[in-house]
Design a protein around this motif. Structure first.
Motif, PDB file in Angstrom:
ATOM      1  N   THR A  63       0.817  -1.193   0.000  1.00 54.60           N
ATOM      2  CA  THR A  63       0.000   0.000   0.000  1.00 54.60           C
ATOM      3  C   THR A  63       0.858   1.252   0.000  1.00 54.60           C
ATOM      4  OG1 THR A  63      -0.090  -0.041   2.408  1.00 54.60           O
ATOM      5  CG2 THR A  63      -1.875  -1.151   1.245  1.00 54.60           C
ATOM      6  N   LYS A  64       0.216   2.352  -0.357  1.00 52.24           N
ATOM      7  CA  LYS A  64       0.862   3.647  -0.279  1.00 52.24           C
ATOM      8  C   LYS A  64       1.176   3.982   1.174  1.00 52.24           C
ATOM      9  CE  LYS A  64       0.088   8.479  -1.602  1.00 52.24           C
ATOM     10  NZ  LYS A  64      -0.848   9.432  -2.224  1.00 52.24           N
ATOM     11  N   ALA A  65       2.227   4.752   1.383  1.00 53.43           N
ATOM     12  CA  ALA A  65       2.616   5.141   2.739  1.00 53.43           C
ATOM     13  C   ALA A  65       1.497   5.918   3.419  1.00 53.43           C
ATOM     14  CB  ALA A  65       3.878   5.993   2.686  1.00 53.43           C
ATOM     15  N   ILE A  66       1.258   5.599   4.682  1.00 47.92           N
ATOM     16  CA  ILE A  66       0.248   6.327   5.428  1.00 47.92           C
ATOM     17  C   ILE A  66       0.713   7.760   5.633  1.00 47.92           C
ATOM     18  CG2 ILE A  66      -0.584   4.249   6.600  1.00 47.92           C
ATOM     19  CD1 ILE A  66       0.928   5.207   9.084  1.00 47.92           C
ATOM     20  N   ARG A  67      -0.233   8.665   5.807  1.00 46.58           N
ATOM     21  CA  ARG A  67       0.098  10.067   6.044  1.00 46.58           C
ATOM     22  C   ARG A  67       0.396  10.293   7.523  1.00 46.58           C
ATOM     23  NH1 ARG A  67      -5.023  11.817   2.250  1.00 46.58           N
ATOM     24  NH2 ARG A  67      -3.954  11.448   0.259  1.00 46.58           N
ATOM     25  N   GLY A  68       1.144  11.350   7.812  1.00 42.58           N
ATOM     26  CA  GLY A  68       1.391  11.673   9.211  1.00 42.58           C
ATOM     27  C   GLY A  68       2.781  12.195   9.474  1.00 42.58           C
ATOM     28  N   ILE A  69       3.304  11.839  10.640  1.00 44.71           N
ATOM     29  CA  ILE A  69       4.579  12.348  11.137  1.00 44.71           C
ATOM     30  C   ILE A  69       5.670  11.306  10.868  1.00 44.71           C
ATOM     31  CG2 ILE A  69       5.796  13.285  13.130  1.00 44.71           C
ATOM     32  CD1 ILE A  69       3.190  14.781  12.187  1.00 44.71           C
ATOM     33  N   TYR A  70       6.636  11.679  10.058  1.00 51.59           N
ATOM     34  CA  TYR A  70       7.738  10.780   9.702  1.00 51.59           C
ATOM     35  C   TYR A  70       9.059  11.316  10.245  1.00 51.59           C
ATOM     36  CZ  TYR A  70       5.102   7.870   6.424  1.00 51.59           C
ATOM     37  OH  TYR A  70       4.215   6.988   5.877  1.00 51.59           O
ATOM     38  N   ALA A  71       9.931  10.405  10.606  1.00 52.30           N
ATOM     39  CA  ALA A  71      11.321  10.755  10.899  1.00 52.30           C
ATOM     40  C   ALA A  71      12.183  10.380   9.705  1.00 52.30           C
ATOM     41  CB  ALA A  71      11.822  10.025  12.142  1.00 52.30           C
ATOM     42  N   ALA A  72      13.017  11.324   9.280  1.00 52.15           N
ATOM     43  CA  ALA A  72      14.087  10.995   8.345  1.00 52.15           C
ATOM     44  C   ALA A  72      15.172  10.326   9.183  1.00 52.15           C
ATOM     45  CB  ALA A  72      14.611  12.261   7.673  1.00 52.15           C
ATOM     46  N   ALA A  73      15.108   8.998   9.266  1.00 52.88           N
ATOM     47  CA  ALA A  73      15.863   8.247  10.269  1.00 52.88           C
ATOM     48  C   ALA A  73      17.367   8.380  10.096  1.00 52.88           C
ATOM     49  CB  ALA A  73      15.465   6.774  10.213  1.00 52.88           C
ATOM     50  N   VAL A  74      18.063   8.628  11.219  1.00 48.34           N
ATOM     51  CA  VAL A  74      19.530   8.611  11.195  1.00 48.34           C
ATOM     52  C   VAL A  74      20.010   7.162  11.047  1.00 48.34           C
ATOM     53  CG1 VAL A  74      19.871  10.739  12.486  1.00 48.34           C
ATOM     54  CG2 VAL A  74      19.615   8.584  13.730  1.00 48.34           C
ATOM     55  N   SER A  75      21.231   7.002  10.554  1.00 50.06           N
ATOM     56  CA  SER A  75      21.776   5.677  10.258  1.00 50.06           C
ATOM     57  C   SER A  75      22.927   5.324  11.201  1.00 50.06           C
ATOM     58  CB  SER A  75      22.292   5.609   8.817  1.00 50.06           C
ATOM     59  OG  SER A  75      21.243   5.801   7.891  1.00 50.06           O
ATOM     60  N   PRO A  76      22.888   4.157  11.826  1.00 48.00           N
ATOM     61  CA  PRO A  76      24.012   3.713  12.656  1.00 48.00           C
ATOM     62  C   PRO A  76      25.086   3.046  11.799  1.00 48.00           C
ATOM     63  CG  PRO A  76      22.239   2.112  12.766  1.00 48.00           C
ATOM     64  CD  PRO A  76      21.750   3.217  11.868  1.00 48.00           C
ATOM     65  N   PHE A  77      26.345   3.259  12.182  1.00 45.78           N
ATOM     66  CA  PHE A  77      27.458   2.680  11.440  1.00 45.78           C
ATOM     67  C   PHE A  77      28.303   1.793  12.343  1.00 45.78           C
ATOM     68  CE2 PHE A  77      26.637   6.656   9.036  1.00 45.78           C
ATOM     69  CZ  PHE A  77      26.310   6.074   7.829  1.00 45.78           C
ATOM     70  N   LYS A  78      28.869   0.775  11.736  1.00 45.85           N
ATOM     71  CA  LYS A  78      29.809  -0.094  12.439  1.00 45.85           C
ATOM     72  C   LYS A  78      31.184   0.580  12.502  1.00 45.85           C
ATOM     73  CE  LYS A  78      27.413  -4.266  10.817  1.00 45.85           C
ATOM     74  NZ  LYS A  78      27.535  -5.523  10.037  1.00 45.85           N
ATOM     75  N   GLU A  79      32.084  -0.038  13.236  1.00 48.36           N
ATOM     76  CA  GLU A  79      33.412   0.551  13.420  1.00 48.36           C
ATOM     77  C   GLU A  79      34.150   0.729  12.103  1.00 48.36           C
ATOM     78  OE1 GLU A  79      37.285   0.030  16.386  1.00 48.36           O
ATOM     79  OE2 GLU A  79      35.792  -1.575  16.234  1.00 48.36           O
ATOM     80  N   ASP A  80      33.899  -0.164  11.134  1.00 48.24           N
ATOM     81  CA  ASP A  80      34.583  -0.065   9.847  1.00 48.24           C
ATOM     82  C   ASP A  80      33.891   0.887   8.873  1.00 48.24           C
ATOM     83  OD1 ASP A  80      32.309  -1.477   9.137  1.00 48.24           O
ATOM     84  OD2 ASP A  80      33.384  -3.221   8.327  1.00 48.24           O
ATOM     85  N   GLY A  81      32.835   1.553   9.329  1.00 45.15           N
ATOM     86  CA  GLY A  81      32.125   2.509   8.495  1.00 45.15           C
ATOM     87  C   GLY A  81      30.955   1.944   7.732  1.00 45.15           C
ATOM     88  N   ALA A  82      30.730   0.637   7.801  1.00 43.37           N
ATOM     89  CA  ALA A  82      29.600   0.021   7.111  1.00 43.37           C
ATOM     90  C   ALA A  82      28.300   0.314   7.850  1.00 43.37           C
ATOM     91  CB  ALA A  82      29.801  -1.486   7.001  1.00 43.37           C
ATOM     92  N   LEU A  83      27.217   0.349   7.118  1.00 42.45           N
ATOM     93  CA  LEU A  83      25.904   0.523   7.735  1.00 42.45           C
ATOM     94  C   LEU A  83      25.595  -0.660   8.637  1.00 42.45           C
ATOM     95  CD1 LEU A  83      23.136   2.077   7.808  1.00 42.45           C
ATOM     96  CD2 LEU A  83      22.426   0.564   5.928  1.00 42.45           C
ATOM     97  N   ASP A  84      25.103  -0.385   9.841  1.00 45.28           N
ATOM     98  CA  ASP A  84      24.649  -1.441  10.743  1.00 45.28           C
ATOM     99  C   ASP A  84      23.164  -1.672  10.467  1.00 45.28           C
ATOM    100  OD1 ASP A  84      23.915  -3.113  12.861  1.00 45.28           O
ATOM    101  OD2 ASP A  84      25.345  -2.186  14.229  1.00 45.28           O
ATOM    102  N   THR A  85      22.896  -2.557   9.528  1.00 47.23           N
ATOM    103  CA  THR A  85      21.533  -2.751   9.035  1.00 47.23           C
ATOM    104  C   THR A  85      20.589  -3.219  10.128  1.00 47.23           C
ATOM    105  OG1 THR A  85      22.351  -3.233   6.805  1.00 47.23           O
ATOM    106  CG2 THR A  85      20.143  -4.015   7.359  1.00 47.23           C
ATOM    107  N   ALA A  86      20.994  -4.212  10.903  1.00 47.80           N
ATOM    108  CA  ALA A  86      20.110  -4.732  11.952  1.00 47.80           C
ATOM    109  C   ALA A  86      19.768  -3.647  12.967  1.00 47.80           C
ATOM    110  CB  ALA A  86      20.772  -5.920  12.646  1.00 47.80           C
ATOM    111  N   LYS A  87      20.742  -2.837  13.276  1.00 46.08           N
ATOM    112  CA  LYS A  87      20.516  -1.760  14.251  1.00 46.08           C
ATOM    113  C   LYS A  87      19.578  -0.698  13.679  1.00 46.08           C
ATOM    114  CE  LYS A  87      23.403   0.888  17.475  1.00 46.08           C
ATOM    115  NZ  LYS A  87      24.824   1.131  17.839  1.00 46.08           N
ATOM    116  N   LEU A  88      19.707  -0.405  12.391  1.00 48.02           N
ATOM    117  CA  LEU A  88      18.808   0.560  11.755  1.00 48.02           C
ATOM    118  C   LEU A  88      17.375   0.043  11.755  1.00 48.02           C
ATOM    119  CD1 LEU A  88      18.161   3.135  10.211  1.00 48.02           C
ATOM    120  CD2 LEU A  88      18.905   1.993   8.108  1.00 48.02           C
ATOM    121  N   VAL A  89      17.183  -1.231  11.443  1.00 43.99           N
ATOM    122  CA  VAL A  89      15.838  -1.802  11.455  1.00 43.99           C
ATOM    123  C   VAL A  89      15.230  -1.695  12.854  1.00 43.99           C
ATOM    124  CG1 VAL A  89      14.481  -3.912  11.166  1.00 43.99           C
ATOM    125  CG2 VAL A  89      16.292  -3.364   9.522  1.00 43.99           C
ATOM    126  N   ALA A  90      16.001  -2.082  13.870  1.00 41.22           N
ATOM    127  CA  ALA A  90      15.499  -2.013  15.246  1.00 41.22           C
ATOM    128  C   ALA A  90      15.184  -0.575  15.641  1.00 41.22           C
ATOM    129  CB  ALA A  90      16.523  -2.623  16.201  1.00 41.22           C
TER     130      ALA A  90
END
Length: 303
Positions: free
Chosen positions: A2-29
């Motif tokens: 479905t289309k995204a619901i309307r309302g209040i959204y956060a442009a989510a910040v991204s967590p990074f691992k020590e080597d600079g890679a995106l911490d995907t599991a942490k971002l999902v949580a």
């Protein structure tokens, strides 16, 4: 899907691992937190606030699948998929769609400056036509200060006319509410099922009255619950005054670094302060000032 619901959204910040890679599991949580206790109706991962253009193509290709594996609701996420190369934007958008997430936030191609309206239209048209799936929902991303490539109102109107509901809306990060209202007037806004999101919660009521769908903001990483309380009351309420005060506090600092510092304090996890170069964390002085400002903001909360 479905289309995204309307309302209040956060442009989510991204967590990074020590080597600079995106911490995907942490971002999902983290996005699961934002859409529950964090007070958000939805999230926009890998946008500007999420340092999306500093995250590798490979990791972004896999991200929506990780959200799907975690059971994240598709209507609560709009993934940033814009790129300078049209094919990269196509591949990222299709990967999100294939994972069950049809809503994508697409920057214009921002390397070559001063493109013609026809060139901008062809970029978005090529993305939509190549994917060729009516489930796709594209949100145009107008952020001229950062991209130096504005999306003219006439281009938005033409794309909406040409592709109907596939062109679902627009995020206006210009910071100029008159610009967001111009997009709403020209496209019909929510009454025409075209969802426009200004980038500041301080514009919430003005936007809703002018045909916008809500807001997508970087500072709602920390302040979405203030916004929900303010939205439940009125533009002249003490609760909404607190919203504007919170936004004012955020605007005193580099936004991404400040939101990450607040998350580090909330969780007791200092790895949240990692930034992707060339961005850097707050200085010690900025951290001291931010802590004092947050204490003052907390003390000023209406009863």
């Amino acid at each position: 899907m479905t289309k995204a619901i309307r309302g209040i959204y956060a442009a989510a910040v991204s967590p990074f691992k020590e080597d600079g890679a995106l911490d995907t599991a942490k971002l999902v949580a983290y996005c699961q937190y934002l859409t529950t206790d964090g007070g958000c109706d939805g999230v926009a991962p890998t946008g500007t606030t999420g340092e999306g253009n500093s995250i590798s193509f490979r990791q972004k290709m896999e991200l929506a699948g990780a959200f799907a594996d975690a059971g994240f609701e598709p209507q609560r996420a709009i993934f940033g998929t814009g790129a300078c190369a049209t094919q990269d934007a196509i591949d990222l958008s299709k990967a999100a769609l294939d994972a069950g997430f049809p809503n994508v936030l697409v920057l214009p191609p921002f390397y070559y400056k001063n493109p013609s309206d026809e060139g901008l239209h062809r970029y978005f048209a090529q993305l939509i036509e190549t994917i060729g799936d009516d489930r796709l929902r594209v949100y145009l991303y107008h952020f001229p200060q950062m991209s130096a490539t504005p999306i003219p109102v006439d281009v938005a109107v033409r794309l909406k006319k040409d592709f109907g509901p596939v062109v679902a809306g627009l995020k206006d990060s210009s910071g100029d509410m008159s610009q967001a209202l111009a997009f709403a007037k020209a496209t019909g806004g929510v009454d025409a099922d075209f969802d426009i999101y200004p980038s500041s919660e301080a514009f919430l009521f003005e936007g809703l009255e002018g045909g916008c769908a809500g807001i997508i903001s970087g500072s709602t990483n920390a302040f979405a619950n203030y916004v929900q309380k303010g939205k439940a009351e009125c533009a002249d309420s003490a609760a909404f005054a607190q919203v504007k005060a919170a936004r004012g506090t955020a605007s005193k600092y580099p936004l991404m670094a400040a939101m990450k510092q607040l998350e580090a304090w909330r969780t007791g996890d200092d790895t949240w302060t990692r930034m992707a170069p060339p961005l850097v964390p707050l200085s010690d002085e900025q951290k001291t000032n931010l802590k004092a400002d947050m204490e003052a903001l907390k003390a000023s909360e209406p009863a």
